[in-house]
Enzyme design. Structure first.
Site, short mmCIF file in Angstrom:
data_model
loop_
_atom_site.label_atom_id
_atom_site.label_comp_id
_atom_site.label_asym_id
_atom_site.label_seq_id
_atom_site.Cartn_x
_atom_site.Cartn_y
_atom_site.Cartn_z
N LYS A 1 47.35 13.03 -26.11
CA LYS A 1 48.81 12.41 -26.42
C LYS A 1 48.45 11.22 -27.35
O LYS A 1 49.18 10.57 -27.84
CB LYS A 1 49.33 11.91 -25.17
CG LYS A 1 49.83 13.01 -24.23
CD LYS A 1 50.74 12.47 -23.15
CE LYS A 1 50.86 13.61 -22.00
NZ LYS A 1 52.02 14.41 -22.14
N GLN B 1 51.36 7.93 -21.32
CA GLN B 1 52.37 7.68 -22.66
C GLN B 1 52.13 6.35 -23.31
O GLN B 1 52.85 6.08 -24.17
CB GLN B 1 53.85 7.68 -22.12
CG GLN B 1 54.33 9.15 -21.44
CD GLN B 1 54.31 10.16 -22.55
OE1 GLN B 1 54.44 9.61 -23.84
NE2 GLN B 1 54.26 11.39 -22.23
N CYS C 1 58.60 17.46 -16.48
CA CYS C 1 57.66 17.22 -15.40
C CYS C 1 58.07 16.13 -14.69
O CYS C 1 57.31 15.18 -14.05
CB CYS C 1 56.42 17.19 -15.73
SG CYS C 1 55.69 18.73 -16.68
N HIS D 1 55.83 11.13 -13.58
CA HIS D 1 55.60 12.58 -13.72
C HIS D 1 54.75 13.15 -12.59
O HIS D 1 54.35 12.38 -11.77
CB HIS D 1 54.40 12.38 -15.03
CG HIS D 1 54.09 13.62 -15.63
ND1 HIS D 1 53.29 14.53 -15.08
CD2 HIS D 1 54.46 14.25 -16.84
CE1 HIS D 1 53.05 15.51 -15.58
NE2 HIS D 1 53.86 15.15 -17.09
N ASP E 1 49.07 4.91 -14.61
CA ASP E 1 49.44 6.32 -15.45
C ASP E 1 49.61 5.68 -16.91
O ASP E 1 50.84 5.18 -17.36
CB ASP E 1 50.47 7.09 -14.69
CG ASP E 1 50.50 8.42 -15.56
OD1 ASP E 1 50.20 8.33 -16.93
OD2 ASP E 1 51.36 9.37 -15.42
N1 PMP Z 1 51.62 11.27 -16.73
C1 PMP Z 1 52.52 11.19 -17.76
C2 PMP Z 1 53.38 9.82 -17.77
C3 PMP Z 1 52.65 12.10 -18.85
O1 PMP Z 1 53.59 11.82 -19.56
C4 PMP Z 1 51.77 13.43 -18.68
C5 PMP Z 1 51.82 14.39 -19.67
N2 PMP Z 1 53.04 14.79 -19.97
C6 PMP Z 1 51.01 13.24 -17.63
C7 PMP Z 1 50.78 12.24 -16.75
C8 PMP Z 1 50.00 14.49 -17.59
O2 PMP Z 1 49.25 14.42 -18.44
P1 PMP Z 1 48.21 15.78 -18.65
O3 PMP Z 1 48.99 17.00 -18.75
O4 PMP Z 1 47.50 15.60 -19.95
O5 PMP Z 1 47.30 15.54 -17.70
#
Ligand code: PMP
Length: 420
Positions: free
Chosen positions: A227, A204, A365, A124, A201
């Site tokens: 999430k 998910q 993203c 991401h 990270d």
């Molecule tokens: N890493 C991953 C794999 C994600 O799916 C996301 C959110 N889509 C993020 C980081 C970032 O999370 P946040 O926008 O809640 O900070």
């Protein structure tokens, strides 16, 4: 074939309840954010109604109450990820801020010219941009592990790109765009053998798989509350205590200090050293409540339920002309990511929305991943504990209506008569 009581679980979520004047919501955008059970909404409300005060400072009872609840929430997170002490749990705004904290504090202090940071093609933007910019600022090198045709990490490439120069490996546990689950146990061990630190990270993963930072032995792990059925604006950085002790603070202000004169400042101990300013107290109460909700579930069952829904969806739509799936990893979460030739994903998203079905379309993203796949984006349906087989059937039927002339709808199937 699941022993989860989805019908009962679904009743806990106000937004999913049928209402007289609008069509029922089929919410399949759970990888972007999950819906919140009433208990979480009430925990936030209850905090503001009954415990609202600033934490860690005042002499009055209300502040003590707020502080105790706030620190208890930290312990709830500690137990949830099995950290050895609650001092290893730092509150952040979310996964993004947690990664930035590590980049700015650890990265800007300890990464030097010539060092290497290893990421993967699945990341991401939150786990790319901070490292890319850090590498540029420091003259370090950002290396990227490739993926195979199925969207799985290429393990040989991982081993090949890991070297004595690798200081940090920043790795998603699960891809938000195509659902791949990375074998992080093994990768962490290999990275450690090469002398690198590892950031996981887990944005998910937290709602779908049990996380145990001691078993993983990762150095850093990040996730967002929203999430996993919790509120937005709150997330967590886990880091090993020894690392936190040697890392400098990254934001300065109140709360993170022990003593201040105009000449100099003595910083507070961890975790407070990394929590400048008034924190998201209500968010911490809400996240603790979300974790209590999750703790009542068997996450293995949840994951199996979500994977079963994704496979069912795939089986129902795979015959649509021109469909191509990008969620193809052997080990993957309950996500399907696909394109249908001749139909712009944006159009499909809008048309599904008109039928009350919420999916996500676009690059998720993860633009470098899309570039690697040679596409601009996908249509993604991501499943959560409260989704039902009936919703999958509605989704599949809606997609068939969109993609095929009304005269030929062989892919149309009967809705299951009994709702789950
Ligand atoms: N890493 C991953 C794999 C994600 O799916 C996301 C959110 N889509 C993020 C980081 C970032 O999370 P946040 O926008 O809640 O900070």
């Amino acid at each position: 074939t699941t022993s989860l009581n989805v019908k009962a679980i679904r009743k806990l979520f106000p937004i999913l309840q049928p209402s007289a004047n609008s069509q029922p919501l089929v919410y399949l955008d759970n990888a972007a954010t999950t819906q919140k059970p009433l208990t979480v909404i009430q925990a936030i409300n209850d905090y503001y109604q009954n415990s609202n005060a600033n934490v860690h400072r005042a002499s009055h009872q209300l502040s003590t109450k707020a502080t105790l609840g706030f620190e208890k929430a930290r312990q709830t997170v500690q137990q949830f990820i099995n950290a050895s002490t609650s001092a290893e749990v730092i509150w952040t705004r979310g996964a993004t801020e947690a990664i930035n904290l590590v980049a700015y504090s650890y990265g800007y202090h300890f990464i030097k010219a010539g060092d290497e940071i290893l990421i993967t093609s699945l990341e991401h933007h939150a786990n790319i941009v901070p490292w890319q910019q850090l590498a540029k600022a420091k003259g370090a090198k950002l290396k990227v592990v490739s993926i195979n045709e199925a969207g799985e990490l290429n393990k040989q490439d991982f081993s090949k790109k890991l070297s004595k120069k690798t200081k940090l490996v920043c790795l998603s546990h699960i891809s938000n765009a195509i659902g791949t689950i990375n074998p992080i146990h093994q990768l962490i061990q290999e990275a450690h053998d090469a002398g690198a630190l590892v950031l996981v990270d887990a944005a998910q993963s937290a709602a779908h798989t049990k996380l145990d930072v001691q078993t993983l032995s990762c150095d850093f792990l990040v996730f967002s509350g929203h999430k996993l059925y919790g509120p937005t604006g709150i997330g967590v950085l886990y880091a090993k205590r020894a690392l936190l002790d040697m890392m400098p603070p990254w934001q300065m202000g109140g709360e993170m200090i022990e003593q201040v004169t105009l000449e100099d400042t003595r910083f507070n101990c961890v975790p407070f050293k990394f929590e400048a300013g008034t924190p998201n107290i209500a968010g911490a109460f809400g996240l603790a409540s979300a974790i209590e909700f999750i703790n009542q579930l068997d996450l293995n069952q949840v994951k199996q339920h979500e994977i079963a829904l994704a496979s069912y969806a795939e089986s129902l739509i795979q015959h649509l002309p021109g469909i191509r799936f990008y969620s193809k990893a052997n080990d993957r979460i309950g996500i399907i990511s696909f394109l249908i030739k001749g139909h712009h994903p944006q159009d499909i998203g809008l048309l599904l929305d008109q039928k009350g079905i919420a999916v996500r379309v676009g690059h998720h993203c993860a633009m470098p991943l899309m570039q690697h796949l040679n596409i601009n984006g996908t249509i993604r349906a991501s499943f959560a504990v409260y989704n039902t087989t009936q919703e999958v059937e509605q989704f599949a039927n809606a997609l068939a209506d969109i993609c095929q002339p009304a005269t030929m709808v062989p892919t149309h199937i009967e809705l299951a008569s009994s709702e789950q």
